[in-house]
Write an enzyme that holds these catalytic residues in place. Structure first.
Site: not given
Ligand code: NAD
Ligand code: TYD
Length: 354
Positions: A132-134, A158, A162
């Protein structure tokens, strides 16, 4: 054959569906089915022999060894993680376990398996670490977007977990020669997104006439990317990326949270008008997230220059697709709103989101 971890989650699920729809080879999908994993996301794959689902944990080394020995994948694409910043603030332990210990266990199992391969298979093997970019921390308004060399400054449990997993993946390349690829993506949105994150939470709450919680002043900025563009970027990096390299992926789409929430309201008002008036009436500014990162932005020029990747969706086209998807799939939404989901909403928003 490839091995995907976390393929029942939001991005992993979209990746699995896209991969098989694009004619990709068979895959083993290892997922622990935490609250964020949803087998219904994969329902259209029922009966498809190219999809082997395994319910299991990435911390389970004997299981990993068995899967690798049996299926002999040419690549691992590692999505599995705890992924929600707010949950990491309430309870960081599971983030340390899955994101750090889980990635360590997977890297070790991959290394042991990779060492059994012949020279050509070792060269061709890839371990793709999805990050992630975070991990780069928060940008000031006048700072340039994150490039791949940006220093690590994770601010939440988080992002710290990561970041630790990124360092492990990097070290397994430099120390052991495991062919690791790493990608850092900005905030994704799209179908099958669990309604704890901003965009799906806003859609689901607005449709139910519930409060739309905006943290702090609503002016935090994220760089939003449609999930299908992220999945295609991962396919491109897996096919052509150079081992040991990292690639930043982003939509070039910086928006404030309040503008996101207003954009969702406007689309819902257009596609499913509410006789009570615009959904903007439901917006409520609530207490800020502790340590809330102010701004993320991605410099995605490297992946564009080296691999020719660019986003295909604009924010307008991607958000419209997303809102339509939620309108068309009320049963998916109803099913993920289990007792565990309602418990989270009560705990975190103290009833404001219900
Ligand atoms: P998500 O939380 O929707 O899904 C995570 C999945 O991993 C779930 O299906 C969960 O059951 C599985 N999981 C959790 N713990 C596990 C374990 N111990 N063993 C096996 N499976 C397990 O997450 P997402 O949003 O789909 O993110 C996927 C990846 O992409 C993550 O690594 C996250 O850090 C990265 N990422 C997410 C975003 C975003 O905007 N959502 C952006 C950049 C990177
Ligand atoms: P989120 O979707 O949780 O992603 P991330 O924290 O990984 O960027 O949140 C996106 C942005 O929205 C973040 O600045 C927090 C804000 N946010 C709210 O303002 N209200 C909400 O209920 C949630 C879940 C997030």
């Amino acid at each position: 054959m490839i091995l995907v971890t976390g393929g029942a989650g939001f991005i992993g699920g979209n990746f699995v569906l896209d991969w098989l729809a694009a004619g990709g080879e068979a895959l083993v999908n290892l997922d622990a089915l935490t609250y964020a994993g949803n087998p219904e996301t994969l329902a259209t794959l029922a009966g498809d022999a190219r999809h082997v689902f395994v319910h299991g944990d990435i911390c389970d080394r004997p299981l990993l060894d068995r899967l690798l020995a049996t299926h002999r994948p040419r690549a691992i694409v590692h999505f599995a993680a705890e992924s929600h910043v707010d949950r990491s603030i309430h309870g960081p332990g599971e983030f340390i376990r899955t994101n750090i210990e889980g990635t360590f266990t997977l890297l070790e199992a991959a290394r042991a398996y990779w060492n059994t391969l012949d020279a050509a298979a070792r060269r061709a093997f890839r371990f793709h670490h999805v990050s992630t970019d975070e991990v780069y921390g928060s940008l000031r308004a006048d700072e340039a977007p994150f490039c791949e060399e940006h220093p690590y400054q994770p601010n939440s449990p988080y992002s710290a977990s990561k970041a630790a997993s990124d360092h492990l993946a990097r070290a397994w390349f430099h120390t052991y020669g495991l062919p690791v690829l790493a990608t850092h993506c900005s905030n994704n949105y799209g179908p099958f997104h669990f309604p704890e994150k901003l965009i799906p939470l806003t859609i689901v709450n607005a449709l139910a006439g519930r409060t739309l919680p905006v943290y702090g002043d609503g002016l935090n900025v994220r760089d939003w990317l449609y999930v299908g563009d992220h999945c295609r970027a991962i396919r491109d990096v897996l096919a052509q990326g150079r081992p040991g390299e990292t690639y930043n992926i982003g939509g070039g789409n910086e928006m404030t949270n309040i503008d996101i929430v207003r954009a969702v309201c406007a689309l819902l008002d257009e596609l499913r008008p509410d006789p009570a008036g615009s959904r903007e009436r439901l917006i409520a500014f609530v207490a800020d997230r502790p340590g809330h990162d102010r701004r993320y932005a991605i410099d995605a020029r490297k992946i564009g220059r080296e691999l020719g990747w660019r986003p295909r969706e604009t924010f307008e086209s991607g958000l419209r697709k997303t809102v339509r998807w939620y309108l068309d799939h009320p049963e998916w939404v109803a099913n993920v709103q289990s007792g565990a989901y309602r418990g989270w909403i009560d705990k975190h928003y103290g009833g404001a989101g219900t």
